[in-house]
Design an enzyme around this catalytic site. Structure first.
Site, PDB file in Angstrom:
ATOM      1  N   ASN A 196       0.866  -1.178   0.000  1.00 11.30           N
ATOM      2  CA  ASN A 196       0.000   0.000   0.000  1.00 11.30           C
ATOM      3  C   ASN A 196       0.900   1.225   0.000  1.00 11.30           C
ATOM      4  O   ASN A 196       1.413   1.627   1.042  1.00 11.30           O
ATOM      5  CB  ASN A 196      -0.902  -0.025   1.249  1.00 11.30           C
ATOM      6  CG  ASN A 196      -1.743   1.224   1.370  1.00 11.30           C
ATOM      7  OD1 ASN A 196      -1.921   1.957   0.391  1.00 11.30           O
ATOM      8  ND2 ASN A 196      -2.262   1.490   2.558  1.00 11.30           N
ATOM      9  N   TRP A 197       1.100   1.784  -1.174  1.00 12.44           N
ATOM     10  CA  TRP A 197       2.041   2.909  -1.300  1.00 12.44           C
ATOM     11  C   TRP A 197       1.496   4.201  -0.702  1.00 12.44           C
ATOM     12  O   TRP A 197       2.222   5.199  -0.617  1.00 12.44           O
ATOM     13  CB  TRP A 197       2.393   3.123  -2.779  1.00 12.44           C
ATOM     14  CG  TRP A 197       3.334   2.088  -3.341  1.00 12.44           C
ATOM     15  CD1 TRP A 197       3.878   1.031  -2.672  1.00 12.44           C
ATOM     16  CD2 TRP A 197       3.857   2.030  -4.682  1.00 12.44           C
ATOM     17  NE1 TRP A 197       4.701   0.313  -3.522  1.00 12.44           N
ATOM     18  CE2 TRP A 197       4.706   0.901  -4.753  1.00 12.44           C
ATOM     19  CE3 TRP A 197       3.682   2.812  -5.820  1.00 12.44           C
ATOM     20  CZ2 TRP A 197       5.377   0.548  -5.922  1.00 12.44           C
ATOM     21  CZ3 TRP A 197       4.348   2.460  -6.986  1.00 12.44           C
ATOM     22  CH2 TRP A 197       5.197   1.336  -7.035  1.00 12.44           C
ATOM     23  N   LYS A 198       0.237   4.230  -0.350  1.00 13.83           N
ATOM     24  CA  LYS A 198      -0.387   5.450   0.187  1.00 13.83           C
ATOM     25  C   LYS A 198      -0.126   6.639  -0.762  1.00 13.83           C
ATOM     26  O   LYS A 198      -0.202   6.456  -1.971  1.00 13.83           O
ATOM     27  CB  LYS A 198       0.104   5.732   1.614  1.00 13.83           C
ATOM     28  CG  LYS A 198      -0.021   4.509   2.527  1.00 13.83           C
ATOM     29  CD  LYS A 198       0.137   4.848   3.977  1.00 13.83           C
ATOM     30  CE  LYS A 198       0.127   3.568   4.803  1.00 13.83           C
ATOM     31  NZ  LYS A 198      -0.062   3.780   6.214  1.00 13.83           N
ATOM     32  N   HIS A 200      -9.659   1.386   4.737  1.00 12.81           N
ATOM     33  CA  HIS A 200      -8.364   1.656   5.374  1.00 12.81           C
ATOM     34  C   HIS A 200      -8.567   2.652   6.517  1.00 12.81           C
ATOM     35  O   HIS A 200      -9.347   3.599   6.400  1.00 12.81           O
ATOM     36  CB  HIS A 200      -7.357   2.200   4.357  1.00 12.81           C
ATOM     37  CG  HIS A 200      -5.968   2.199   4.913  1.00 12.81           C
ATOM     38  ND1 HIS A 200      -5.535   3.177   5.778  1.00 12.81           N
ATOM     39  CD2 HIS A 200      -4.953   1.318   4.791  1.00 12.81           C
ATOM     40  CE1 HIS A 200      -4.298   2.894   6.143  1.00 12.81           C
ATOM     41  NE2 HIS A 200      -3.916   1.768   5.558  1.00 12.81           N
ATOM     42  N   GLU A 228      -5.663  -4.504  10.654  1.00 15.54           N
ATOM     43  CA  GLU A 228      -4.693  -3.418  10.822  1.00 15.54           C
ATOM     44  C   GLU A 228      -5.049  -2.608  12.064  1.00 15.54           C
ATOM     45  O   GLU A 228      -5.854  -1.666  11.975  1.00 15.54           O
ATOM     46  CB  GLU A 228      -4.715  -2.491   9.608  1.00 15.54           C
ATOM     47  CG  GLU A 228      -4.292  -3.165   8.322  1.00 15.54           C
ATOM     48  CD  GLU A 228      -3.597  -2.179   7.390  1.00 15.54           C
ATOM     49  OE1 GLU A 228      -2.493  -2.484   6.961  1.00 15.54           O
ATOM     50  OE2 GLU A 228      -4.163  -1.102   7.135  1.00 15.54           O
ATOM     51  N   SER A 243       2.930  -1.393  10.605  1.00 16.88           N
ATOM     52  CA  SER A 243       4.390  -1.258  10.771  1.00 16.88           C
ATOM     53  C   SER A 243       5.156  -2.533  10.430  1.00 16.88           C
ATOM     54  O   SER A 243       6.156  -2.850  11.082  1.00 16.88           O
ATOM     55  CB  SER A 243       4.741  -0.812  12.192  1.00 16.88           C
ATOM     56  OG  SER A 243       4.187   0.447  12.466  1.00 16.88           O
ATOM     57  N   GLY A 284       2.716  -0.831   4.441  1.00 14.41           N
ATOM     58  CA  GLY A 284       2.574   0.565   4.043  1.00 14.41           C
ATOM     59  C   GLY A 284       3.930   1.208   3.809  1.00 14.41           C
ATOM     60  O   GLY A 284       4.575   1.018   2.777  1.00 14.41           O
ATOM     61  N   GLY A 285       4.407   1.931   4.804  1.00 16.78           N
ATOM     62  CA  GLY A 285       5.647   2.702   4.683  1.00 16.78           C
ATOM     63  C   GLY A 285       6.813   1.906   4.113  1.00 16.78           C
ATOM     64  O   GLY A 285       7.550   2.407   3.248  1.00 16.78           O
TER      65      GLY A 285
HETATM   66  P1  PGA Z   1       2.404   0.830   7.770  1.00  7.26           P
HETATM   67  O1  PGA Z   1       0.987   0.999   7.086  1.00  7.26           O
HETATM   68  O2  PGA Z   1       2.982  -0.479   7.275  1.00  7.26           O
HETATM   69  O3  PGA Z   1       3.184   2.015   7.345  1.00  7.26           O
HETATM   70  O4  PGA Z   1       2.157   0.790   9.252  1.00  7.26           O
HETATM   71  C1  PGA Z   1       0.132  -0.069   6.920  1.00  7.26           C
HETATM   72  C2  PGA Z   1      -1.131   0.478   6.354  1.00  7.26           C
HETATM   73  O5  PGA Z   1      -1.560   1.543   6.812  1.00  7.26           O
HETATM   74  O6  PGA Z   1      -1.711  -0.096   5.441  1.00  7.26           O
END
Ligand code: PGA
Length: 258
Positions: free
Chosen positions: A9-11, A102, A171, A217, A238-239
């Site tokens: 998930n590149w956001k 999300h 999540e 995370s 995500g990150g």
């Molecule tokens: P994160 O994000 O891995 O940066 O915690 C996960 C997400 O929000 O999908």
């Protein structure tokens, strides 16, 4: 047999298409060097990069094990809705998976359970696979009651058949990297919450099994714990999914799980 599913998930990142290309090149290079059968990677870039990322995913080794996802979908398939992207458009671009519910959309952008449920229906109506995010905001108090209510409200009046087409991503908001003072989750506590979600789905929809991912995370230092346990079918990253060295390490860890 599918070993593990990894959703990137590149956001709202990366900043440029060139950087997106670098991430995919790094993953492609990694797949060339080792056989990755049994892994499925789903890349969910921001809308502006979807068309180009679709092209990048279609060739090379990545094409064998990667699919395209979207981070959001419009409730409606047609009509005048400024800024929205419909399921019809996504399908034409080659998208197969869509993230819905999300926590950033729920809590930062004000999406209600009703909207999440409507978007879930839009995904299913368009023949796409929903990746349905669920998770409590804190582990204090009646977190389990909160999670149960969220599962009920999110899936709502869907049929058992429709729910069985969904992928669940647990999540916990308190563990997501962008949450201030994010706390590390453990596989044990993640499994406890996934058990709660599965219990609601078994009771309300008679579902005995559903694909469940963990997100919050996930990075190379903790990925093995989450992808290595029975009951977690993969991770939503995500990150760390836009940090190419880190993401390649996560893929490698998932591949080497038995
Ligand atoms: P994160 O994000 O891995 O940066 O915690 C996960 C997400 O929000 O999908």
């Amino acid at each position: 047999m599918l070993k593990k599913l990894i959703v990137a998930n590149w956001k709202m990142a990366p900043e440029s298409l060139a950087q997106a290309e670098e991430i995919l090149d790094a993953v492609n290079g990694h797949i060339v060097s080792e056989d990755r059968d049994g892994l499925l990677l789903v890349f969910c870039p921001p809308f502006v990069f979807i068309e180009e990322v679709a092209k990048m995913l279609s060739g090379g080794p990545l094409g064998r094990i990667a699919a395209l996802g979207a981070q959001d979908i419009a409730v409606q398939d047609t009509g005048a809705f400024t800024g929205e992207i419909s399921g019809t458009m996504l399908t034409k671009l080659g998208v197969r998976y869509v993230i819905v519910g999300h926590s950033e959309r729920r809590w930062k952008l004000g999406e209600s359970d009703k909207t999440v449920n409507d978007k879930l229906k839009a995904v299913l109506r368009n023949g796409l696979v929903p990746i349905v995010c669920l998770g409590e905001r804190t582990r204090g108090g009646d977190w389990e009651g909160f999670l149960r209510e969220q599962v009920v409200a999110t899936f709502g009046d869907l049929s058992s058949g429709d729910v069985s087409r969904c992928i669940v991503a647990y999540e916990p908001v308190w563990a997501i990297s962008t949450t201030p003072d994010a706390q590390p989750d453990t596989p044990k506590s993640a499994l406890e919450a996934i058990g709660v979600i599965k219990d609601v789905l078994a009771t309300n929809y008679k579902l005995q099994t559903i694909c469940c991912l963990y997100g919050g995370s996930v990075a190379s230092h903790n990925a093995a714990g989450f992808v290595g346990v029975h009951g977690i079918d993969g991770v939503l990253v995500g990150g760390a999914s836009v940090r190419k060295e880190e993401f390649v390490k996560i893929i490698s860890i998932a591949y080497h799980q038995k």
